[in-house]
Each structure stands twice: as structure tokens, then as C-alpha cells.
Design an enzyme around this catalytic site. Sequence first.
Site, mmCIF file in Angstrom:
data_model
loop_
_atom_site.group_PDB
_atom_site.id
_atom_site.type_symbol
_atom_site.label_atom_id
_atom_site.label_comp_id
_atom_site.label_asym_id
_atom_site.label_seq_id
_atom_site.Cartn_x
_atom_site.Cartn_y
_atom_site.Cartn_z
ATOM 1 N N ASP A 1 0.806 2.882 3.134
ATOM 2 C CA ASP A 1 0.314 3.416 1.853
ATOM 3 C C ASP A 1 -1.162 3.048 1.755
ATOM 4 O O ASP A 1 -1.984 3.817 1.260
ATOM 5 C CB ASP A 1 1.022 2.759 0.650
ATOM 6 C CG ASP A 1 2.488 3.149 0.540
ATOM 7 O OD1 ASP A 1 2.818 4.306 0.833
ATOM 8 O OD2 ASP A 1 3.296 2.279 0.140
ATOM 9 N N HIS B 1 3.462 -0.271 0.913
ATOM 10 C CA HIS B 1 3.843 -0.267 2.317
ATOM 11 C C HIS B 1 2.518 -0.320 3.078
ATOM 12 O O HIS B 1 1.496 0.181 2.589
ATOM 13 C CB HIS B 1 4.612 0.998 2.684
ATOM 14 C CG HIS B 1 6.000 0.985 2.128
ATOM 15 N ND1 HIS B 1 6.528 2.027 1.422
ATOM 16 C CD2 HIS B 1 6.957 0.025 2.185
ATOM 17 C CE1 HIS B 1 7.767 1.718 1.057
ATOM 18 N NE2 HIS B 1 8.050 0.507 1.500
#
Length: 344
Positions: free
Chosen positions: A52, A49
Site C-alpha cells: 500500500d 500493507h
Amino acid sequence: MAGTYRFSFGPWNIHEGADPFGPAVRNSIAFGKKLSMYRNLGFGAVQFHDDDAVPDMNNLKPEQIIKKARAVAKLLKNEGLKAEFVAPRMWEDPRTIDGGYTSNNAANRRYALERSLRTIDIANELGTKLIVLWLAREGTYIRESKDSKLAVERTAEAVNKMLEYDGKIRIAVEPKPNEPMDHTYIPTTGHAVALSLLTCDPDRVGVNIESAHAILAGLDPSDEMGFALAFGKLWTVHLNDQNGLKFDQDKTFGSVDLRRAFNQVRILDKYDYGENGEWVGLDVKAMRTQKAPAVKHLTNSREIFLRLLKVSRSLDDSKMDKMIKERDYEELDRYIIESLMGGK
Ligand code: XLS
Ligand code: MG
């Protein structure tokens, strides 16, 4: 039909075990530590993501985001890992409360697009051209709150802006019919493929098929894969399993319905999935009861995939062709079940 497979997962698949009814039950594992675990577990790429890779990105300027992403690229290199894709996490910010691209609020739609463009910047730094769009809140709680025609047009328009922003990126839409919404606008592979045709460059819009999402739509994941393959649009997968129509469970691949998992492996292998660099992605959740570090759901899913691959490749095609020709599907049924049970 003899390719070897490379596996990936996202750092969110090593998690603390919180669910909507209870808190975390395992200590967090730092991002860098997670990365150092990948190779030992048998995985070669990371699915990201956007946040992340660059936590707190909403509070950073585009140049700062790029700089932080560059540092993550170094970490990946040191661990001998690739980035498979980056996906904008567009379901947590207050501005996405009513969806992103389909929000009724114009400022919020602008935020969603901005965030998606930053995701592309991150992908470029991490060395991948694949963007995944799980359209989490692009849907409704009640039918009357949005215009379904306009919502699809707005989604296509946002995808166009992303395609125009970077002429090389490819976007894999990840369909899911519900949760967190009552209904979403792109619930199935067919919808995702159709959406691609509304965009300015259909060849750069494909799909990410998640087994559990297909099952939640009442569909067979391997047939969904076949559909995407027929359009040349199966660019990644999120293998897992799901026990019936309930919340998205992300169970270990094959743990509920081994035959359904077998058929996914079989169609991927039949059509040389991976030949064009595709990864076998997992999106699996460890049971909340599991002690840290909870990673067996990952290694087990990978092993089950490889075992099913062996079963699929060991099948006697001429025997099966004969059964199909004679329309003896009872015998075919028995042959498959027997093979899944380890043969006679
Ligand atoms: C959630 C999704 C999500 C995407 C990436 O169900 O699986 O994690 O795969 O945004
Ligand atoms: Mg997924």
C-alpha cells in the site's frame, strides 16, 4: 476506565467491491485521496500493507523502496496522520503460492523473509515500530503436504530473523483459522502467544486480534482479547463482525451481534486499551451494493464502538456485583440486554 480512543484503518478498507464471483463495482480512489479522507471520517492513523505504501516493491531495490516510503511519510505528515503498522502482503506473489515462511520451497522461503525485511524498512520510514503478520497462506490445503512441527519452527525462525534485523520492532501476529487455506498453523490467540515463546525475544511478539477471525475459529473475540491482555500482548485489534461460519465477511462492527461487540468494547475499556498508544483498528468491508465513495461502514463501525462504550460506562457496577454475588445471572443477562436496548 475513562480513556479516549483513537481509530485507524487500512486503505484496503475503502475498496471497489470485487468479490470472488464478480468484478469491481466502484471506481478506485487514489491512495492520496484516501489519505485525505481519514481525518474527516474520524480516523488518525493508517494501517499499511507494505505495498500500500510502496506499490510494485518486488521490482524495486531496497534503497528505492526506502526512498518511496519516505515520500509516503511526508504525505502522512501533511495530512496529520500516523502510520500504525505495516504488514507484509505475502499472499499474492506466485512465490507465496504454497505459503511464505512455511513454503516447501527454500527459494520461496527466502523470498518471504526478504519481503518481510523490506516491510521493516518501510515501517521505519513511516515512523512505526509495529509489524503485523497475517500468516495468510502459512497452512495447508491437505494435511500431508507439510510437516506441522517444522512449519511452526520455520515460522518462529522467520520471526527471529525479523527481530534480529531490527532490535526495536515489535511483531503482532494476526491469527486466523482458515481462508484462503483449509487450515492454518497459527489459528488462534493462544497459538500466537505460544509462538512468541518460541522466539528469541518473546517480549517483542504479540497479537492483533480480528473479531471475525476469532469467530471463524468458533471463539468469542472478547475472550481472545482477555487472553492476550493477560499476557500483555494485545497490541492492536481489527474490529469487525461476522455472521456465522462462512467466508471472512469483515462486516461493520456490531452489525451482526451487538452484545458480542459490546463485550469487546467492554474488555478493552476495562483494561485501559490505548494507554500505551494502541489504536482501535477496524478491518471492515463495505457492502458490494454500496455506491461510491463507500465509507459508511467505517464511520458506522466507529460510532457503534463509541455508543457501546457509553453503554458499558453507564452500567451500574455495584448492581452488577450484587447480581454476580447472588449468582443471579438471569437478572444480569436481562440487565445487559436492557442496557443494549437503551434502558427501561
Ligand atoms: C485479512 C487481514 C489482513 C491483515 C493485514 O483478513 O485482516 O488485512 O489484517 O495483513
Ligand atoms: Mg485483519
